[in-house]
Write a protein that holds these residues in place. Structure first.
Motif, PDB file in Angstrom:
ATOM      1  N   ILE A  98       0.846  -1.196   0.000  1.00  0.00           N
ATOM      2  CA  ILE A  98       0.000   0.000   0.000  1.00  0.00           C
ATOM      3  C   ILE A  98       0.884   1.250   0.000  1.00  0.00           C
ATOM      4  CG2 ILE A  98      -1.793   1.280   1.233  1.00  0.00           C
ATOM      5  CD1 ILE A  98      -2.670  -1.524   0.123  1.00  0.00           C
ATOM      6  N   LEU A  99       1.900   1.266   0.855  1.00  0.00           N
ATOM      7  CA  LEU A  99       2.792   2.430   0.928  1.00  0.00           C
ATOM      8  C   LEU A  99       3.610   2.584  -0.351  1.00  0.00           C
ATOM      9  CD1 LEU A  99       3.918   2.151   4.646  1.00  0.00           C
ATOM     10  CD2 LEU A  99       2.181   3.666   3.649  1.00  0.00           C
ATOM     11  N   ASN A 100       4.021   1.480  -0.972  1.00  0.00           N
ATOM     12  CA  ASN A 100       4.733   1.563  -2.253  1.00  0.00           C
ATOM     13  C   ASN A 100       3.847   2.189  -3.323  1.00  0.00           C
ATOM     14  OD1 ASN A 100       6.966   0.367  -1.110  1.00  0.00           O
ATOM     15  ND2 ASN A 100       6.576  -1.654  -1.985  1.00  0.00           N
ATOM     16  N   ARG A 101       2.570   1.863  -3.284  1.00  0.00           N
ATOM     17  CA  ARG A 101       1.654   2.465  -4.246  1.00  0.00           C
ATOM     18  C   ARG A 101       1.502   3.970  -3.993  1.00  0.00           C
ATOM     19  NH1 ARG A 101      -3.336  -1.324  -6.109  1.00  0.00           N
ATOM     20  NH2 ARG A 101      -2.105  -3.109  -6.772  1.00  0.00           N
ATOM     21  N   VAL A 102       1.422   4.355  -2.730  1.00  0.00           N
ATOM     22  CA  VAL A 102       1.334   5.789  -2.408  1.00  0.00           C
ATOM     23  C   VAL A 102       2.550   6.526  -2.969  1.00  0.00           C
ATOM     24  CG1 VAL A 102       1.371   7.480  -0.522  1.00  0.00           C
ATOM     25  CG2 VAL A 102      -0.117   5.475  -0.350  1.00  0.00           C
ATOM     26  N   ALA A 103       3.708   5.910  -2.879  1.00  0.00           N
ATOM     27  CA  ALA A 103       4.954   6.534  -3.352  1.00  0.00           C
ATOM     28  C   ALA A 103       5.095   6.509  -4.875  1.00  0.00           C
ATOM     29  CB  ALA A 103       6.154   5.835  -2.710  1.00  0.00           C
ATOM     30  N   SER A 104       4.345   5.655  -5.545  1.00  0.00           N
ATOM     31  CA  SER A 104       4.444   5.509  -7.004  1.00  0.00           C
ATOM     32  C   SER A 104       3.569   6.541  -7.713  1.00  0.00           C
ATOM     33  CB  SER A 104       3.995   4.104  -7.410  1.00  0.00           C
ATOM     34  OG  SER A 104       3.868   3.999  -8.807  1.00  0.00           O
ATOM     35  N   SER A 105       4.067   7.060  -8.818  1.00  0.00           N
ATOM     36  CA  SER A 105       3.285   8.016  -9.614  1.00  0.00           C
ATOM     37  C   SER A 105       2.129   7.344 -10.364  1.00  0.00           C
ATOM     38  CB  SER A 105       4.204   8.741 -10.609  1.00  0.00           C
ATOM     39  OG  SER A 105       4.767   7.803 -11.506  1.00  0.00           O
ATOM     40  N   ARG A 106       2.116   6.016 -10.398  1.00  0.00           N
ATOM     41  CA  ARG A 106       1.051   5.289 -11.108  1.00  0.00           C
ATOM     42  C   ARG A 106      -0.229   5.138 -10.289  1.00  0.00           C
ATOM     43  NH1 ARG A 106       5.137   0.797 -13.086  1.00  0.00           N
ATOM     44  NH2 ARG A 106       4.537  -0.011 -11.071  1.00  0.00           N
ATOM     45  N   PHE A 107      -0.173   5.511  -9.002  1.00  0.00           N
ATOM     46  CA  PHE A 107      -1.304   5.320  -8.099  1.00  0.00           C
ATOM     47  C   PHE A 107      -1.606   6.620  -7.363  1.00  0.00           C
ATOM     48  CE2 PHE A 107       0.689   1.180  -8.628  1.00  0.00           C
ATOM     49  CZ  PHE A 107      -0.396   0.367  -8.891  1.00  0.00           C
ATOM     50  N   PRO A 108      -2.774   6.695  -6.721  1.00  0.00           N
ATOM     51  CA  PRO A 108      -3.086   7.882  -5.921  1.00  0.00           C
ATOM     52  C   PRO A 108      -2.038   8.109  -4.832  1.00  0.00           C
ATOM     53  CG  PRO A 108      -5.050   6.553  -6.249  1.00  0.00           C
ATOM     54  CD  PRO A 108      -3.871   5.741  -6.740  1.00  0.00           C
ATOM     55  N   ASN A 109      -2.016   9.303  -4.252  1.00  0.00           N
ATOM     56  CA  ASN A 109      -0.931   9.630  -3.320  1.00  0.00           C
ATOM     57  C   ASN A 109      -1.323   9.672  -1.849  1.00  0.00           C
ATOM     58  OD1 ASN A 109      -2.359  11.962  -3.398  1.00  0.00           O
ATOM     59  ND2 ASN A 109      -0.707  13.237  -4.187  1.00  0.00           N
ATOM     60  N   THR A 110      -2.448   9.048  -1.471  1.00  0.00           N
ATOM     61  CA  THR A 110      -2.761   8.867  -0.054  1.00  0.00           C
ATOM     62  C   THR A 110      -3.145   7.410   0.174  1.00  0.00           C
ATOM     63  OG1 THR A 110      -5.150   9.289  -0.171  1.00  0.00           O
ATOM     64  CG2 THR A 110      -3.682  11.234   0.106  1.00  0.00           C
ATOM     65  N   ILE A 111      -2.996   6.954   1.387  1.00  0.00           N
ATOM     66  CA  ILE A 111      -3.337   5.566   1.715  1.00  0.00           C
ATOM     67  C   ILE A 111      -4.806   5.296   1.426  1.00  0.00           C
ATOM     68  CG2 ILE A 111      -3.590   3.936   3.637  1.00  0.00           C
ATOM     69  CD1 ILE A 111      -0.945   5.185   4.742  1.00  0.00           C
ATOM     70  N   ARG A 112      -5.674   6.183   1.896  1.00  0.00           N
ATOM     71  CA  ARG A 112      -7.108   5.991   1.682  1.00  0.00           C
ATOM     72  C   ARG A 112      -7.423   5.944   0.184  1.00  0.00           C
ATOM     73  NH1 ARG A 112     -11.799   7.672   0.379  1.00  0.00           N
ATOM     74  NH2 ARG A 112     -13.648   7.283   1.626  1.00  0.00           N
ATOM     75  N   ASP A 113      -6.842   6.852  -0.583  1.00  0.00           N
ATOM     76  CA  ASP A 113      -7.122   6.884  -2.021  1.00  0.00           C
ATOM     77  C   ASP A 113      -6.587   5.659  -2.745  1.00  0.00           C
ATOM     78  OD1 ASP A 113      -8.478   9.261  -1.667  1.00  0.00           O
ATOM     79  OD2 ASP A 113      -6.858  10.523  -2.458  1.00  0.00           O
ATOM     80  N   VAL A 114      -5.461   5.123  -2.310  1.00  0.00           N
ATOM     81  CA  VAL A 114      -4.941   3.877  -2.896  1.00  0.00           C
ATOM     82  C   VAL A 114      -5.920   2.735  -2.616  1.00  0.00           C
ATOM     83  CG1 VAL A 114      -3.175   2.077  -2.595  1.00  0.00           C
ATOM     84  CG2 VAL A 114      -2.487   4.449  -2.972  1.00  0.00           C
ATOM     85  N   ILE A 115      -6.396   2.647  -1.385  1.00  0.00           N
ATOM     86  CA  ILE A 115      -7.302   1.559  -1.008  1.00  0.00           C
ATOM     87  C   ILE A 115      -8.593   1.603  -1.818  1.00  0.00           C
ATOM     88  CG2 ILE A 115      -8.734   0.649   0.879  1.00  0.00           C
ATOM     89  CD1 ILE A 115      -6.404   1.578   2.776  1.00  0.00           C
ATOM     90  N   PHE A 116      -9.131   2.791  -2.017  1.00  0.00           N
ATOM     91  CA  PHE A 116     -10.416   2.927  -2.699  1.00  0.00           C
ATOM     92  C   PHE A 116     -10.284   3.252  -4.192  1.00  0.00           C
ATOM     93  CE2 PHE A 116     -11.469   3.410   1.763  1.00  0.00           C
ATOM     94  CZ  PHE A 116     -12.581   2.587   1.866  1.00  0.00           C
ATOM     95  N   ASP A 117      -9.079   3.172  -4.721  1.00  0.00           N
ATOM     96  CA  ASP A 117      -8.841   3.443  -6.142  1.00  0.00           C
ATOM     97  C   ASP A 117      -9.653   2.471  -6.999  1.00  0.00           C
ATOM     98  OD1 ASP A 117      -7.759   4.241  -8.579  1.00  0.00           O
ATOM     99  OD2 ASP A 117      -5.885   3.148  -8.304  1.00  0.00           O
ATOM    100  N   SER A 118     -10.391   3.016  -7.954  1.00  0.00           N
ATOM    101  CA  SER A 118     -11.182   2.156  -8.840  1.00  0.00           C
ATOM    102  C   SER A 118     -10.960   2.511 -10.307  1.00  0.00           C
ATOM    103  CB  SER A 118     -12.662   2.250  -8.484  1.00  0.00           C
ATOM    104  OG  SER A 118     -13.118   3.575  -8.634  1.00  0.00           O
TER     105      SER A 118
END
Length: 154
Positions: A64-84
């Motif tokens: 989850i934190l790697n995704r937050v740090a990646s430009s390919r995913f949203p930049n908050t934990i909540r937004d990564v979790i609920f990304d659709s």
């Protein structure tokens, strides 16, 4: 468990002082995350890896934190979790288990991941082969490792 690894795991540092008082343990570093980060990270860890070892739970948090740090995913934990953007990313979002109260171990795993404990390296994906074939991940992402019941991919 030896003092240095335990202290480091909890975010503290151990250093040699001198022979009269050989060690000093400095307090954990100040948290660089919000309560909202801890709230959502502990919930997704709990929902995705309840019953796993602490190591396996920290690895899920790392993704989850790697995704937050990646430009390919949203930049908050909540937004990564609920990304659709490409469909629901995490089953617990669609089945509602994301809202279950996390276990104490899931909260600890979230704290450890937020404080820098790294188990999953640069992995951005994981799945449990008991519940999913992971066909897209297997075809499109390089394999990293198996940790507990999950397979991790970069």
């Amino acid at each position: 468990m030896p003092l240095r690894p335990l202290a480091n795991l909890l975010g503290a540092d151990v250093s040699f002082v001198d022979w009269s008082s050989p060690i000093a343990v400095s307090p954990p570093r100040a948290a660089e995350h919000s309560e909202d980060d801890l709230y959502w990270l502990s919930r997704i860890i709990n929902a995705e890896s309840r019953g796993e070892s602490l190591r396996g739970q920290v690895a899920v948090g790392n993704v989850i934190l790697n995704r937050v740090a990646s430009s390919r995913f949203p930049n908050t934990i909540r937004d990564v979790i609920f990304d659709s953007k490409d469909g629901v990313q995490f089953t617990p979002v669609s089945n509602g288990t994301i809202y279950r109260e996390p276990t104490a171990q899931s909260v600890l795993a979230a704290r450890l991941a937020l404080n820098g404990t790294d188990i999953a390296g640069d992995s951005l994906y994981f799945f449990n082969p008991s519940y999913s074939s992971g066909s897209w991940v297997r075809r499109n992402r390089p394999y990293h490792s198996a940790i507990g019941c999950h397979l991790f991919y970069r």
